[in-house]
Design a protein around this motif. Structure first.
Motif, PDB file in Angstrom:
ATOM      1  N   ILE A 108      22.464  72.409  45.287  1.00 51.37           N
ATOM      2  CA  ILE A 108      23.294  72.572  46.518  1.00 51.37           C
ATOM      3  C   ILE A 108      23.234  71.022  47.115  1.00 51.37           C
ATOM      4  CG2 ILE A 108      23.438  73.676  48.803  1.00 51.37           C
ATOM      5  CD1 ILE A 108      23.562  75.474  46.399  1.00 51.37           C
ATOM      6  N   TRP A 109      24.345  70.334  46.926  1.00 52.43           N
ATOM      7  CA  TRP A 109      24.683  69.211  47.356  1.00 52.43           C
ATOM      8  C   TRP A 109      25.897  68.779  47.562  1.00 52.43           C
ATOM      9  CZ3 TRP A 109      26.875  64.936  44.307  1.00 52.43           C
ATOM     10  CH2 TRP A 109      27.145  65.372  42.935  1.00 52.43           C
ATOM     11  N   MET A 110      26.332  67.513  48.577  1.00 55.66           N
ATOM     12  CA  MET A 110      27.373  67.342  48.787  1.00 55.66           C
ATOM     13  C   MET A 110      28.309  66.639  47.788  1.00 55.66           C
ATOM     14  SD  MET A 110      28.545  68.271  51.780  1.00 55.66           S
ATOM     15  CE  MET A 110      29.855  67.503  52.162  1.00 55.66           C
ATOM     16  N   ASN A 111      29.160  67.003  46.918  1.00 57.32           N
ATOM     17  CA  ASN A 111      29.801  66.359  45.867  1.00 57.32           C
ATOM     18  C   ASN A 111      31.198  66.015  46.155  1.00 57.32           C
ATOM     19  OD1 ASN A 111      31.065  68.956  45.841  1.00 57.32           O
ATOM     20  ND2 ASN A 111      30.508  69.526  43.800  1.00 57.32           N
ATOM     21  N   ASP A 112      31.587  66.313  47.490  1.00 58.66           N
ATOM     22  CA  ASP A 112      33.110  66.018  47.753  1.00 58.66           C
ATOM     23  C   ASP A 112      32.994  65.937  49.171  1.00 58.66           C
ATOM     24  OD1 ASP A 112      35.713  65.787  48.050  1.00 58.66           O
ATOM     25  OD2 ASP A 112      36.261  67.644  46.334  1.00 58.66           O
ATOM     26  N   LEU A 113      33.943  64.872  49.713  1.00 54.98           N
ATOM     27  CA  LEU A 113      33.989  64.622  51.393  1.00 54.98           C
ATOM     28  C   LEU A 113      35.450  65.231  51.594  1.00 54.98           C
ATOM     29  CD1 LEU A 113      32.287  61.320  51.938  1.00 54.98           C
ATOM     30  CD2 LEU A 113      31.596  63.540  52.404  1.00 54.98           C
ATOM     31  N   HIS A 114      36.340  65.546  50.540  1.00 57.37           N
ATOM     32  CA  HIS A 114      37.475  66.296  51.064  1.00 57.37           C
ATOM     33  C   HIS A 114      38.355  65.534  52.089  1.00 57.37           C
ATOM     34  CE1 HIS A 114      35.699  70.082  49.230  1.00 57.37           C
ATOM     35  NE2 HIS A 114      34.859  69.872  49.886  1.00 57.37           N
ATOM     36  N   GLY A 115      38.486  64.185  51.501  1.00 54.89           N
ATOM     37  CA  GLY A 115      39.437  63.366  52.396  1.00 54.89           C
ATOM     38  C   GLY A 115      38.869  62.580  53.520  1.00 54.89           C
ATOM     39  N   LEU A 116      37.605  62.765  53.737  1.00 56.06           N
ATOM     40  CA  LEU A 116      36.953  62.082  55.138  1.00 56.06           C
ATOM     41  C   LEU A 116      36.885  60.753  54.681  1.00 56.06           C
ATOM     42  CD1 LEU A 116      35.952  62.431  57.800  1.00 56.06           C
ATOM     43  CD2 LEU A 116      33.619  62.774  56.594  1.00 56.06           C
ATOM     44  N   PHE A 117      37.320  59.956  55.369  1.00 59.05           N
ATOM     45  CA  PHE A 117      37.538  58.365  55.410  1.00 59.05           C
ATOM     46  C   PHE A 117      38.153  58.205  54.030  1.00 59.05           C
ATOM     47  CE2 PHE A 117      33.383  58.831  57.539  1.00 59.05           C
ATOM     48  CZ  PHE A 117      34.069  58.628  58.966  1.00 59.05           C
ATOM     49  N   SER A 118      39.158  59.008  53.745  1.00 60.19           N
ATOM     50  CA  SER A 118      39.825  58.839  52.287  1.00 60.19           C
ATOM     51  C   SER A 118      39.027  58.937  50.965  1.00 60.19           C
ATOM     52  CB  SER A 118      40.806  57.726  52.217  1.00 60.19           C
ATOM     53  OG  SER A 118      41.486  57.426  53.390  1.00 60.19           O
ATOM     54  N   LEU A 119      37.716  59.695  51.383  1.00 61.31           N
ATOM     55  CA  LEU A 119      36.864  59.908  49.963  1.00 61.31           C
ATOM     56  C   LEU A 119      36.984  61.062  49.622  1.00 61.31           C
ATOM     57  CD1 LEU A 119      33.703  57.799  51.385  1.00 61.31           C
ATOM     58  CD2 LEU A 119      35.514  57.092  49.769  1.00 61.31           C
ATOM     59  N   GLU A 120      36.911  61.456  48.189  1.00 60.59           N
ATOM     60  CA  GLU A 120      36.894  62.683  47.681  1.00 60.59           C
ATOM     61  C   GLU A 120      35.425  63.057  46.955  1.00 60.59           C
ATOM     62  OE1 GLU A 120      39.219  64.951  48.184  1.00 60.59           O
ATOM     63  OE2 GLU A 120      40.706  63.561  49.007  1.00 60.59           O
ATOM     64  N   ASN A 175      40.425  72.822  54.942  1.00 61.03           N
ATOM     65  CA  ASN A 175      39.563  71.859  54.469  1.00 61.03           C
ATOM     66  C   ASN A 175      38.297  72.242  54.725  1.00 61.03           C
ATOM     67  OD1 ASN A 175      37.560  69.430  54.830  1.00 61.03           O
ATOM     68  ND2 ASN A 175      39.879  68.326  54.239  1.00 61.03           N
ATOM     69  N   PRO A 176      37.241  72.513  53.803  1.00 55.51           N
ATOM     70  CA  PRO A 176      36.055  72.951  54.269  1.00 55.51           C
ATOM     71  C   PRO A 176      34.846  72.194  54.873  1.00 55.51           C
ATOM     72  CG  PRO A 176      36.129  72.359  51.783  1.00 55.51           C
ATOM     73  CD  PRO A 176      37.639  72.209  52.369  1.00 55.51           C
ATOM     74  N   LEU A 177      35.109  70.914  54.669  1.00 55.04           N
ATOM     75  CA  LEU A 177      34.102  70.021  55.344  1.00 55.04           C
ATOM     76  C   LEU A 177      34.598  70.324  57.195  1.00 55.04           C
ATOM     77  CD1 LEU A 177      32.007  67.628  55.368  1.00 55.04           C
ATOM     78  CD2 LEU A 177      33.691  66.132  55.196  1.00 55.04           C
ATOM     79  N   ALA A 178      35.877  70.255  57.412  1.00 58.97           N
ATOM     80  CA  ALA A 178      36.305  70.416  58.606  1.00 58.97           C
ATOM     81  C   ALA A 178      35.884  71.634  59.062  1.00 58.97           C
ATOM     82  CB  ALA A 178      37.671  70.176  58.656  1.00 58.97           C
TER      83      ALA A 178
END
Length: 387
Positions: A136-148, A268-271
């Motif tokens: 269980i780890w963050m493998n995607d930032l979903h566009g935050l600061f243009s990072l995926e 967006n799941p992060l948002a």
């Protein structure tokens, strides 16, 4: 609910009911023992309560969650092998529950005899590291600061930091009756529904099982009377374990899995998870930045949290609780409405600006009341009524 069978929906409902029943059974016994052994939360200082109130409500949380999840997993394995638990995330779940148990034991020791901040922080890091190692780890930032997509070298440390941050954010927001449990319950309900809509029964069950433990506690915490044998606080044991559970569920919801590549578009799941945890997370950031700006230790406690502000405005504890929960719900619904229209970076920036403007406005109102000499009298009158 999309993606779930009738049996899976029944499993989720049973998880909620079983954990709620276990917690409702355990809490009165904890209160009885607390009165016999005089295990009460201290008063005075930055505390806003008066009277003898047990602080061990969180002792009921982790056993209720583990017993419920283990019982449901065993029943499903016997009735329907290869179902939602068996073969689907069982290793990750086992490691996560181990991490939660370790943090739970540290929390019990802290509530009973006290634990130094170094040992507490070390256990939080260890528990968060076990969760990250479980997969269980963050493998995607979903566009935050243009990072995926993130590599494990970046995702694993980020996950540990995020989990420790959420643990402490929930712990620090636990300042008035029902606030930590109320905010956590809102987040758990939405997370459970979102996991169910994605067909992820395992994590939906864990969400609603944890929610089930908080519902009876919320009733004792908010509606019980000090000294009457019906009121209890969750303590660091409860707030830390709930924070870790919330954190790992949020990280799991944000993960991008290969099976989701062909899934229909969703917010967006992060948002979404930021919206659910925005109040405790932004509040702890604001408080720590304010302490550093004033030249104080950012980790030393004070009375500058959001609930302290509403109390300083003359609100009762319950009014402040309702207002803060309403603010949390407002931001969650606002973000869900904006996400289809705006980029995640603009949505989060709007949240931060609105939150900052609201706190500046509240601070001005408090200073105006203090100039008139009203704030302290209101707090003293509320404490007298509570007693």
């Amino acid at each position: 609910v999309i993606g779930l069978t009738a049996m899976e929906l029944l499993t989720i409902l049973l998880g909620f009911l079983l954990s709620a029943g276990l917690t409702a059974l355990i809490i009165p016994r904890i209160i009885l023992i607390s009165y016999k052994k005089r295990l009460f939360d201290a008063t005075g200082g930055r505390k806003v309560h008066t009277g003898a109130v047990p602080r061990l409500g969180g002792v009921a949380f982790t056993p209720s969650v583990i017993i419920t999840v283990a019982l449901l997993a065993g029943l499903e394995a016997a009735v329907s092998p290869g179902g939602s638990f068996a073969g689907r995330g069982d290793v990750s779940l086992a490691l996560c529950l181990s991490a939660i148990t370790m943090l739970y034991l540290e929390g019990v020791a802290d509530d009973l005899v006290g634990v130094g901040y170094k040992a507490k922080f070390g256990m939080q890091l260890l528990s968060a590291s076990i969760v990250a190692a479980s997969g269980i780890w963050m493998n995607d930032l979903h566009g935050l600061f243009s990072l995926e997509a993130l590599s494990p070298w970046a995702g694993y440390p980020l996950t540990v930091l995020l989990l420790v941050f959420v643990i402490n954010a929930v712990n620090l927001i636990d300042g008035i009756d029902g606030l930590a449990s109320g905010l956590s319950s809102l987040a758990l309900f939405f997370l459970g529904c979102l996991f169910a809509a994605r067909g992820e029964t395992l994590w939906a069950v864990l969400s609603f099982t944890t929610l089930g433990t908080l519902v009876p506690f919320f009733c004792y915490n908010v509606f019980g009377r000090p000294g009457g044998g019906r009121k209890i606080f969750m303590g660091d044991c409860g707030s830390q374990t709930v924070g870790l559970l919330l954190g790992l569920l949020c990280v799991r919801f944000c993960m991008t899995c290969p099976a989701e590549a062909a899934a229909p578009a969703a917010p967006n799941p992060l948002a979404v998870v930021f919206s659910l945890l925005m109040v405790p997370c932004l509040d702890v950031l604001r408080v720590m930045m304010g302490r550093m700006r004033r030249g104080k230790n950012p980790f030393l406690p004070d009375k500058t949290h959001i609930h302290h502000k509403f109390l300083a405005l003359g609100m009762s504890h319950r009014t402040a609780l309702v207002v803060i929960l309403s603010i949390a719900a407002f931001f969650a619904l606002l973000n869900l409405g904006l996400l289809p229209l705006l980029d995640i970076n603009f949505v989060l920036l709007a949240d931060i600006l609105l939150w900052t403007a609201m706190n500046i406005w509240l601070s001005r109102l408090i200073r105006a009341r203090q100039a008139r000499g009203e704030g302290q009298e209101d707090i003293q009158a509320e404490e007298t009524n509570t007693k």
